[in-house]
Each structure stands twice: as C-alpha cells, then as structure tokens.
Design a protein around this motif. Structure first.
Motif, PDB file in Angstrom:
ATOM      1  N   ASP A 127      23.505 -27.647 -81.804  1.00 58.61           N
ATOM      2  CA  ASP A 127      24.816 -27.023 -81.671  1.00 58.61           C
ATOM      3  C   ASP A 127      24.620 -25.690 -80.949  1.00 58.61           C
ATOM      4  O   ASP A 127      23.890 -24.825 -81.444  1.00 58.61           O
ATOM      5  N   LEU A 128      25.240 -25.537 -79.791  1.00 58.93           N
ATOM      6  CA  LEU A 128      25.077 -24.331 -78.981  1.00 58.93           C
ATOM      7  C   LEU A 128      26.306 -23.454 -79.156  1.00 58.93           C
ATOM      8  O   LEU A 128      27.417 -23.831 -78.776  1.00 58.93           O
TER       9      LEU A 128
ATOM     10  N   ARG B 178      14.034 -27.391 -85.038  1.00 54.69           N
ATOM     11  CA  ARG B 178      13.691 -25.988 -85.253  1.00 54.69           C
ATOM     12  C   ARG B 178      12.559 -25.554 -84.324  1.00 54.69           C
ATOM     13  O   ARG B 178      12.618 -24.467 -83.725  1.00 54.69           O
ATOM     14  N   GLU B 179      11.552 -26.395 -84.178  1.00 63.72           N
ATOM     15  CA  GLU B 179      10.441 -26.053 -83.292  1.00 63.72           C
ATOM     16  C   GLU B 179      10.904 -25.896 -81.851  1.00 63.72           C
ATOM     17  O   GLU B 179      10.487 -24.971 -81.144  1.00 63.72           O
ATOM     18  N   VAL B 180      11.780 -26.795 -81.410  1.00 68.32           N
ATOM     19  CA  VAL B 180      12.289 -26.710 -80.042  1.00 68.32           C
ATOM     20  C   VAL B 180      13.108 -25.440 -79.850  1.00 68.32           C
ATOM     21  O   VAL B 180      12.960 -24.720 -78.856  1.00 68.32           O
ATOM     22  N   ALA B 181      13.993 -25.136 -80.805  1.00 68.06           N
ATOM     23  CA  ALA B 181      14.827 -23.942 -80.701  1.00 68.06           C
ATOM     24  C   ALA B 181      13.972 -22.673 -80.666  1.00 68.06           C
ATOM     25  O   ALA B 181      14.226 -21.761 -79.860  1.00 68.06           O
TER      26      ALA B 181
ATOM     27  N   SER C 107      17.621 -18.284 -82.232  1.00 72.63           N
ATOM     28  CA  SER C 107      17.550 -19.472 -83.087  1.00 72.63           C
ATOM     29  C   SER C 107      17.876 -19.141 -84.533  1.00 72.63           C
ATOM     30  O   SER C 107      17.687 -19.969 -85.415  1.00 72.63           O
ATOM     31  N   VAL C 108      18.381 -17.925 -84.778  1.00 80.02           N
ATOM     32  CA  VAL C 108      18.755 -17.510 -86.129  1.00 80.02           C
ATOM     33  C   VAL C 108      20.230 -17.134 -86.147  1.00 80.02           C
ATOM     34  O   VAL C 108      20.811 -16.754 -85.137  1.00 80.02           O
ATOM     35  N   MET C 109      20.843 -17.233 -87.328  1.00 81.07           N
ATOM     36  CA  MET C 109      22.282 -17.026 -87.463  1.00 81.07           C
ATOM     37  C   MET C 109      22.703 -15.554 -87.421  1.00 81.07           C
ATOM     38  O   MET C 109      23.878 -15.253 -87.211  1.00 81.07           O
TER      39      MET C 109
ATOM     40  N   ILE D 239      21.006 -21.509 -80.604  1.00 82.83           N
ATOM     41  CA  ILE D 239      20.677 -22.929 -80.735  1.00 82.83           C
ATOM     42  C   ILE D 239      20.608 -23.217 -82.231  1.00 82.83           C
ATOM     43  O   ILE D 239      19.633 -22.878 -82.901  1.00 82.83           O
ATOM     44  N   ASP D 240      21.670 -23.796 -82.748  1.00 83.78           N
ATOM     45  CA  ASP D 240      21.731 -24.084 -84.181  1.00 83.78           C
ATOM     46  C   ASP D 240      21.080 -25.437 -84.443  1.00 83.78           C
ATOM     47  O   ASP D 240      21.687 -26.478 -84.260  1.00 83.78           O
ATOM     48  N   TRP D 241      19.845 -25.376 -84.879  1.00 80.51           N
ATOM     49  CA  TRP D 241      19.069 -26.586 -85.170  1.00 80.51           C
ATOM     50  C   TRP D 241      19.358 -27.090 -86.587  1.00 80.51           C
ATOM     51  O   TRP D 241      19.072 -28.240 -86.919  1.00 80.51           O
ATOM     52  N   SER D 242      19.978 -26.227 -87.424  1.00 82.25           N
ATOM     53  CA  SER D 242      20.161 -26.571 -88.832  1.00 82.25           C
ATOM     54  C   SER D 242      21.197 -27.665 -89.044  1.00 82.25           C
ATOM     55  O   SER D 242      21.317 -28.195 -90.148  1.00 82.25           O
ATOM     56  N   GLN D 243      21.973 -28.007 -88.003  1.00 82.15           N
ATOM     57  CA  GLN D 243      22.945 -29.090 -88.138  1.00 82.15           C
ATOM     58  C   GLN D 243      22.274 -30.422 -88.456  1.00 82.15           C
ATOM     59  O   GLN D 243      22.944 -31.379 -88.841  1.00 82.15           O
TER      60      GLN D 243
END
Length: 295
Positions: free
Chosen positions: A143-144, A200-203, A216-218, A229-233
């Motif tokens: 999610d961008l 998470r690694e990619v972000a 990569s953090v909120m 880059i919201d990887w947590s979705q």
C-alpha cells in the motif's frame, strides 16, 4: 420511491431494494440506485476478487457526508443463501474469538450489500476453503501512501521501483489506485514463506536506497513529502479495499486497476482519478487489468 421497498429478482433470488433515490454522493447527486447499478454492472470483473474472501464493509446509510461504520459481522438479517464463515479473530478490538463473516460469491449477494449502502468493500489477502477454514495468503500487497505534499505522482515512481524488485524475484505486480490519494501493488503469492516478512524486507531495502523518497514506518513526522510503503497490509488480520470497490469520497471514485503505461506516464494526480462511470468504460476497453491476481 424514497421510503418504499422495491421487490426485484436477481439471478433467481428475491430481494427488496429500499430508498433508491437517496443521494449518497451529494457533490454529484449520485444515488443509491446508481450505486446498485454500478456494482451490478461491474460484477463480472469484481466478483473474482471477492469470492472466498471474508468481507468487511464500510456502510454509509446517509451518504458519504454522514456517519459511517465498519461491519465485519454478517448482518443478522442476511439471507441464508449468502455464504457466511466463522473465522477465528485473535486480538479482536471487540474481544471476539471468532466472527461470522459474509462472503460475496455472486451477483445477488453483491446487490444485497449495495442495498445496505455498503459503499466500500474490503477483503484480506487470503481466502477460506470449502469448509470455511482460512487458507494461506495467495496475494502480496504493498500500500503506497503519499505524505503531503507528495501525491499519487510520487507513488507511481515508487511503484516502478517496487515492480523492478518484484520482477527480480519472479513476482508479477499489478497496480491500482486506492480510489483515495494513494495506490497499491498486488502480486500473486504462491510461496511457502511469510508474505509479510518478505514485504517488510523489500520496503526496508527500498527505503535504504531511496531515503529522500521512501519510508517504511508509519511515524507521521518522517513521512512529509515521501511515500510510505505500507508492508503491514499483509498481516492476516488486515484488509485492503478490493479492486473496483467504490470509495466514500466526495465523488464516487473507484479503486481502479491501471496499466503500467499509465503509471509510468503519470505527471498529474488528476490523471489517475476515476469515477464509477469511468471504470465501467475502462473495463469495456481493457477487460480486467487485475485478472492475473485472481487465482
């Protein structure tokens, strides 16, 4: 017509539609009848992305300018022909061990929820099996989310960087707008490892390589002018707005699948805003651009 109920038959199922002339999007005078019409017409490309996925909706009974509520539990008056599944929900904010989710499998079920003013349809990246048991995730999502003054234009550049990384790993990404201010990338996931850890690694990798553009953090204070880059979705407890779902914005915008050419050429945020009418025309021209994501 506003207060009456209109009996209709949809693929052999009896439904009663109500308040069809109620305006749900005041800026454009877009009514509940038009919401139901949109979901009915978009169903052939929308349903493959909903089938098997427990449904969460955002309902706006008095339109997008009124109060709304999330609904995970299937409504008590849901017809018995709509599939429901009892799914474990550890850590639920309402302390529920399980939730009875509805699963939209066909047009009558979709029309039923549209009639409830369920404008937004959200689903997880996993499906349930024939017995209602959760399966492993089958979709990877990024999610961008742009931090002002960044817009979807900056998201498009980050999407291109993400696509290159995923290509290197043999994953084929499909982009779509969120229907709001950002966008998402999906890719079919057929691996045994955890998609959340991979994402998470990619972000974090892209953040380290492009610190002026990506976080990569909120934490809001570090997001200004950058793209999160919201990887947590990819957390199994989370959902993302479904492709072709309406959004509860001032206008009836839609979470719209894109071509990569559109992503690469975008230089104005307005270029990637699509309403219900726009999306119906796009599907007529392109078919389902998100087809590769549906198993």
């Amino acid at each position: 017509m506003s207060g009456g109920r209109v009996p209709v038959k949809v693929e052999g199922r009896d439904l009663r539609l109500s308040n069809l002339d109620k305006v749900l999007y005041p800026e454009e005078g877009f009514t509940k009848a038009e919401v139901i019409d949109y979901y009915s017409r978009i169903a052939p490309v929308l349903l493959p992305h909903l089938r098997g996925r427990p449904l969460t909706v955002k309902r706006y009974p008095n339109g997008v300018e009124g109060p709304f509520f999330f609904e995970k539990n299937a409504p008590k008056h849901v017809p018995d022909w709509i599939r429901t599944v009892n799914v474990p929900t550890p850590g639920s904010t309402k302390d529920r061990d399980t939730i009875d989710f509805a699963v939209i499998e066909d047009l009558p079920a979709l029309v039923f929820f549209a009639n409830l003013a369920a404008l937004e349809l959200h689903v997880p990246m996993w499906r349930v099996d024939g017995k209602g048991r959760p399966r492993d995730p089958d979709t990877l999502v990024f999610d961008l989310d742009p931090g002002p003054p960044a817009t979807i234009v900056e998201c498009c550049r980050v999407a291109g960087l993400l696509r290159d990384v995923l290509d290197e790993d043999g994953l084929s990404a499909c982009p779509k707008t969120s229907g709001s201010k950002g966008m998402q990338l999906y890719a079919p996931w057929r691996r045994e490892d955890d998609p959340r850890e991979y994402a998470r690694e990619v972000a974090r990798r892209l953040e380290s390589e492009h610190r002026d553009e990506i976080v990569s953090v909120m934490t809001k204070k570090v997001r200004e002018g950058k793209v999160l880059i919201d990887w947590s979705q990819n957390n199994t407890a989370k959902t993302t707005v479904a492709p072709y779902s309406l959004r509860a914005r001032a206008r009836p915008t839609v979470s719209t699948p894109l071509t990569w050419e559109e992503v690469e050429e975008c230089d104005d945020a307005g270029e990637l805003v699509f309403t219900a009418a726009d999306v119906l025309a796009r599907v007529e021209e392109h078919g389902d651009l998100f087809g590769p994501v549906a198993p």
